[in-house]
Design a protein around this motif. Structure first.
Motif, mmCIF file in Angstrom:
data_model
loop_
_atom_site.group_PDB
_atom_site.id
_atom_site.type_symbol
_atom_site.label_atom_id
_atom_site.label_comp_id
_atom_site.label_asym_id
_atom_site.label_seq_id
_atom_site.Cartn_x
_atom_site.Cartn_y
_atom_site.Cartn_z
ATOM 1 N N PHE A 75 0.966 14.505 -14.546
ATOM 2 C CA PHE A 75 2.334 14.156 -14.150
ATOM 3 C C PHE A 75 3.265 14.290 -15.326
ATOM 4 O O PHE A 75 3.186 13.521 -16.273
ATOM 5 N N THR A 111 -2.889 11.964 -16.772
ATOM 6 C CA THR A 111 -3.693 12.717 -15.805
ATOM 7 C C THR A 111 -4.437 11.736 -14.906
ATOM 8 O O THR A 111 -5.018 10.764 -15.390
ATOM 9 N N TYR A 139 0.498 -2.648 -5.508
ATOM 10 C CA TYR A 139 -0.845 -2.931 -4.992
ATOM 11 C C TYR A 139 -1.288 -4.363 -5.298
ATOM 12 O O TYR A 139 -2.214 -4.874 -4.664
ATOM 13 N N ILE A 182 -10.538 -0.990 1.195
ATOM 14 C CA ILE A 182 -10.289 0.168 0.316
ATOM 15 C C ILE A 182 -11.538 0.448 -0.533
ATOM 16 O O ILE A 182 -11.976 1.585 -0.669
ATOM 17 N N LYS A 232 -1.415 3.922 -17.074
ATOM 18 C CA LYS A 232 0.004 4.312 -17.046
ATOM 19 C C LYS A 232 0.492 4.611 -15.636
ATOM 20 O O LYS A 232 -0.302 4.940 -14.760
ATOM 21 N N HIS A 292 -5.038 11.857 -6.776
ATOM 22 C CA HIS A 292 -6.405 11.820 -7.311
ATOM 23 C C HIS A 292 -7.289 12.990 -6.901
ATOM 24 O O HIS A 292 -8.490 12.929 -7.149
ATOM 25 N N GLY A 333 -1.623 5.251 1.827
ATOM 26 C CA GLY A 333 -1.268 4.991 0.423
ATOM 27 C C GLY A 333 -1.244 6.269 -0.410
ATOM 28 O O GLY A 333 -1.028 6.215 -1.611
ATOM 29 N N ILE A 373 0.804 -1.222 0.000
ATOM 30 C CA ILE A 373 0.000 0.000 0.000
ATOM 31 C C ILE A 373 0.838 1.275 0.000
ATOM 32 O O ILE A 373 0.463 2.269 -0.606
ATOM 33 N N MET A 384 1.061 5.577 -10.931
ATOM 34 C CA MET A 384 0.401 4.755 -9.919
ATOM 35 C C MET A 384 1.126 3.407 -9.836
ATOM 36 O O MET A 384 1.462 2.813 -10.854
ATOM 37 N N ALA A 402 -7.221 9.991 -12.739
ATOM 38 C CA ALA A 402 -8.656 9.851 -12.976
ATOM 39 C C ALA A 402 -9.484 10.331 -11.790
ATOM 40 O O ALA A 402 -8.992 10.445 -10.668
ATOM 41 N N TYR A 447 0.812 0.123 -9.597
ATOM 42 C CA TYR A 447 -0.014 -1.087 -9.708
ATOM 43 C C TYR A 447 0.692 -2.364 -9.233
ATOM 44 O O TYR A 447 0.100 -3.152 -8.496
ATOM 45 N N ILE A 449 -16.118 6.542 -10.567
ATOM 46 C CA ILE A 449 -16.158 5.081 -10.675
ATOM 47 C C ILE A 449 -17.408 4.505 -10.000
ATOM 48 O O ILE A 449 -17.452 3.328 -9.647
ATOM 49 N N ALA A 490 -7.998 -0.527 -16.966
ATOM 50 C CA ALA A 490 -9.229 0.241 -16.766
ATOM 51 C C ALA A 490 -10.441 -0.621 -17.115
ATOM 52 O O ALA A 490 -10.305 -1.709 -17.684
ATOM 53 N N CYS A 540 -3.308 7.909 -1.868
ATOM 54 C CA CYS A 540 -4.072 7.839 -3.126
ATOM 55 C C CYS A 540 -4.592 9.218 -3.534
ATOM 56 O O CYS A 540 -4.539 9.593 -4.704
ATOM 57 N N ARG A 544 -8.287 -0.651 -21.192
ATOM 58 C CA ARG A 544 -7.099 0.166 -21.468
ATOM 59 C C ARG A 544 -6.042 -0.080 -20.396
ATOM 60 O O ARG A 544 -6.353 -0.213 -19.221
ATOM 61 N N ILE A 545 -4.755 -0.143 -20.816
ATOM 62 C CA ILE A 545 -3.655 -0.305 -19.865
ATOM 63 C C ILE A 545 -3.377 1.053 -19.224
ATOM 64 O O ILE A 545 -3.113 2.026 -19.935
HETATM 65 C C1 HEC Z 1 1.382 8.669 -7.845
HETATM 66 C C2 HEC Z 1 0.030 9.017 -8.220
HETATM 67 C C3 HEC Z 1 -1.087 8.021 -7.913
HETATM 68 C C4 HEC Z 1 -1.307 7.357 -6.731
HETATM 69 C C5 HEC Z 1 -0.497 7.399 -5.442
HETATM 70 C C6 HEC Z 1 -2.499 6.571 -6.939
HETATM 71 N N1 HEC Z 1 -2.979 6.751 -8.211
HETATM 72 FE FE1 HEC Z 1 -4.649 5.878 -8.988
HETATM 73 N N2 HEC Z 1 -4.163 6.645 -10.822
HETATM 74 C C7 HEC Z 1 -3.179 7.593 -11.066
HETATM 75 C C8 HEC Z 1 -3.222 7.941 -12.476
HETATM 76 C C9 HEC Z 1 -2.288 8.925 -13.154
HETATM 77 C C10 HEC Z 1 -4.268 7.183 -13.051
HETATM 78 C C11 HEC Z 1 -4.701 7.198 -14.524
HETATM 79 C C12 HEC Z 1 -3.750 6.368 -15.372
HETATM 80 C C13 HEC Z 1 -4.128 6.397 -16.832
HETATM 81 O O1 HEC Z 1 -5.150 7.015 -17.203
HETATM 82 O O2 HEC Z 1 -3.400 5.787 -17.627
HETATM 83 C C14 HEC Z 1 -4.845 6.381 -11.983
HETATM 84 C C15 HEC Z 1 -5.923 5.505 -12.133
HETATM 85 C C16 HEC Z 1 -6.638 4.933 -11.079
HETATM 86 C C17 HEC Z 1 -7.865 4.176 -11.220
HETATM 87 C C18 HEC Z 1 -8.578 3.877 -12.543
HETATM 88 C C19 HEC Z 1 -9.648 4.915 -12.764
HETATM 89 C C20 HEC Z 1 -10.037 5.155 -14.204
HETATM 90 O O3 HEC Z 1 -11.071 5.833 -14.419
HETATM 91 O O4 HEC Z 1 -9.333 4.694 -15.118
HETATM 92 C C21 HEC Z 1 -8.275 3.821 -9.953
HETATM 93 C C22 HEC Z 1 -9.528 3.044 -9.567
HETATM 94 C C23 HEC Z 1 -7.287 4.346 -9.034
HETATM 95 N N3 HEC Z 1 -6.312 5.005 -9.747
HETATM 96 C C24 HEC Z 1 -7.343 4.207 -7.669
HETATM 97 C C25 HEC Z 1 -6.270 4.496 -6.801
HETATM 98 C C26 HEC Z 1 -6.200 4.100 -5.412
HETATM 99 C C27 HEC Z 1 -7.294 3.407 -4.632
HETATM 100 C C28 HEC Z 1 -4.980 4.495 -4.957
HETATM 101 C C29 HEC Z 1 -4.339 4.252 -3.600
HETATM 102 C C30 HEC Z 1 -4.261 2.856 -3.176
HETATM 103 C C31 HEC Z 1 -4.306 5.177 -6.057
HETATM 104 N N4 HEC Z 1 -5.112 5.158 -7.152
HETATM 105 C C32 HEC Z 1 -3.054 5.766 -5.963
HETATM 106 C C33 HEC Z 1 -2.294 8.087 -10.151
HETATM 107 C C34 HEC Z 1 -2.139 7.643 -8.830
#
Ligand code: HEC
Ligand code: HEC
Length: 286
Positions: free
Chosen positions: A211, A220, A264, A275, A256, A190, A184, A34, A259, A222, A261, A232, A249, A186, A253-254
């Motif tokens: 970023f 960007t 997690y 969560i 980027k 976001h 985390g 996390i 974050m 989401a 992944y 969501i 997604a 998040c 879609r993959i």
């Molecule tokens: C360092 C920045 C960062 C952190 C920390 C982060 N995210 Fe994200 N997240 C992003 C970005 C940027 C995207 C979109 C990536 C893309 O569009 O390719 C994303 C996408 C997502 C999505 C997909 C949503 C969509 O509409 O596609 C979810 C759900 C999500 N994040 C949840 C979380 C959660 C829950 C956490 C914490 C456990 C977290 N994120 C931590 C940057 C972050």
């Protein structure tokens, strides 16, 4: 009777000890899932994957208008890492974002990319666990360039970290999930963001932060509020979990970086459920 009582007590103590996670195991879990420290602090290979045997020895360089800073070597190497720091000094860096006074960068606040404003929420036992784990990793010698600060350090207070957590809030999944989402960080990525300041009060989860630092391209973050069109709100539990743990997604879609992944992906099912419970409560925003 008395003797039987003592035996029962001894046995239950034994089982507790056998069942309980050690501090190092807990720290390992937090750091490598996390909290994803290595997402910033580990060096990467040409494919952008973190290099396991150099884990936590220094990572991404963030080149922003406010600072140029590289995520530090946080292995126990005494000269280039944090091996000579006391536990209290490591904890202070984590939750206050301030370096110890004995280093050449004396008492200087760390660049705000280090999420101390979120780590402020850490329960004392989790803070102990993280320190225990950091002391247990392989020391790696790797000199990191000193940061350059161009404007005063500013950290946006995160409401849930300011109000803090205690164990009584962990009786419900939403409380446990709020804690995990806080540590985390998040919502740092976001939430609505403008000119270097996060809007957690009126833009929590709305997304929109881009970023460009650290060569991350133009991605960007989401909207992850419960809004049914922009967020969501209509995604299934499985779709949200897949996005978080596999970076895919809803439409396939993959997703980027930045974050983390792959970090997690190691989350326990029960933590992912918590969560999700919290994310479902984030008020809808367009
Ligand atoms: C360092 C920045 C960062 C952190 C920390 C982060 N995210 Fe994200 N997240 C992003 C970005 C940027 C995207 C979109 C990536 C893309 O569009 O390719 C994303 C996408 C997502 C999505 C997909 C949503 C969509 O509409 O596609 C979810 C759900 C999500 N994040 C949840 C979380 C959660 C829950 C956490 C914490 C456990 C977290 N994120 C931590 C940057 C972050
Ligand atoms: C979003 C990126 C990011 C994440 C995630 C992150 N850090 Fe950092 N951290 C940094 C950066 C960048 C610096 C250096 C800042 C500076 O030089 O001003 C730093 C500095 C530090 C320092 C000070 C070390 C020194 O030599 O000055 C410690 C200790 C630290 N981080 C520990 C951690 C731990 C433990 C975690 C996970 C629980 C973590 N960090 C997560 C970016 C991050």
């Amino acid at each position: 009777m008395l003797r039987l009582g003592v035996i029962v007590l001894l046995l239950s103590g034994f089982f507790d000890a056998a069942m309980a996670e050690s501090a190092i195991e807990r720290g390992d879990y937090l750091v490598n899932t996390i909290m994803a420290c290595g997402n910033c602090h580990s060096p990467r290979d040409a494919n952008g994957r973190t290099i396991a045997d150099k884990a936590l020895s220094g990572g991404l360089t963030f080149n922003t208008p406010a600072f140029v800073a590289t995520a530090s070597n946080i292995t126990p190497d005494p000269e280039t890492g944090i091996g000579s720091w006391t536990d209290a000094e490591i904890k202070r860096a984590l939750i206050e974002g301030v370096r110890p006074d004995h280093r050449h960068l004396s008492g200087v606040p760390l660049a705000a990319i280090m999420p101390a404003n979120f780590y402020k929420a850490l329960l004392p036992e989790d803070l102990d666990a993280i320190v225990a784990y950091l002391r247990s990793v392989k020391p790696v010698r790797n000199e990191i360039a000193d940061p350059v600060y161009k404007t005063p350090i500013h950290r946006d207070p995160y409401p849930d970290a300011e109000s803090g957590f205690n164990k009584s809030m962990f009786k419900e999944p939403v409380g446990r999930g709020a804690y995990l989402v806080t540590i985390g960080h998040c919502m740092e990525c976001h939430s609505a963001w403008s000119r270097g300041v996060s809007d957690f009060r009126t833009g929590l989860g709305r997304g929109g932060r881009s970023f460009a630092e650290a060569g991350l391209g133009g991605v960007t973050a989401a909207n992850i509020t419960s809004d049914r069109t922009a967020g969501i709100g209509t995604w299934s539990d499985q779709e949200i979990v897949r996005a978080i743990t596999q970076g895919i997604a809803r439409d396939g879609r993959i997703l980027k970086p930045p974050m983390g992944y792959p970090f997690y992906a190691g989350l326990k099912q029960s933590d992912l459920a918590d969560i999700l419970a919290y994310l479902r409560t984030v008020p809808p925003l367009q």
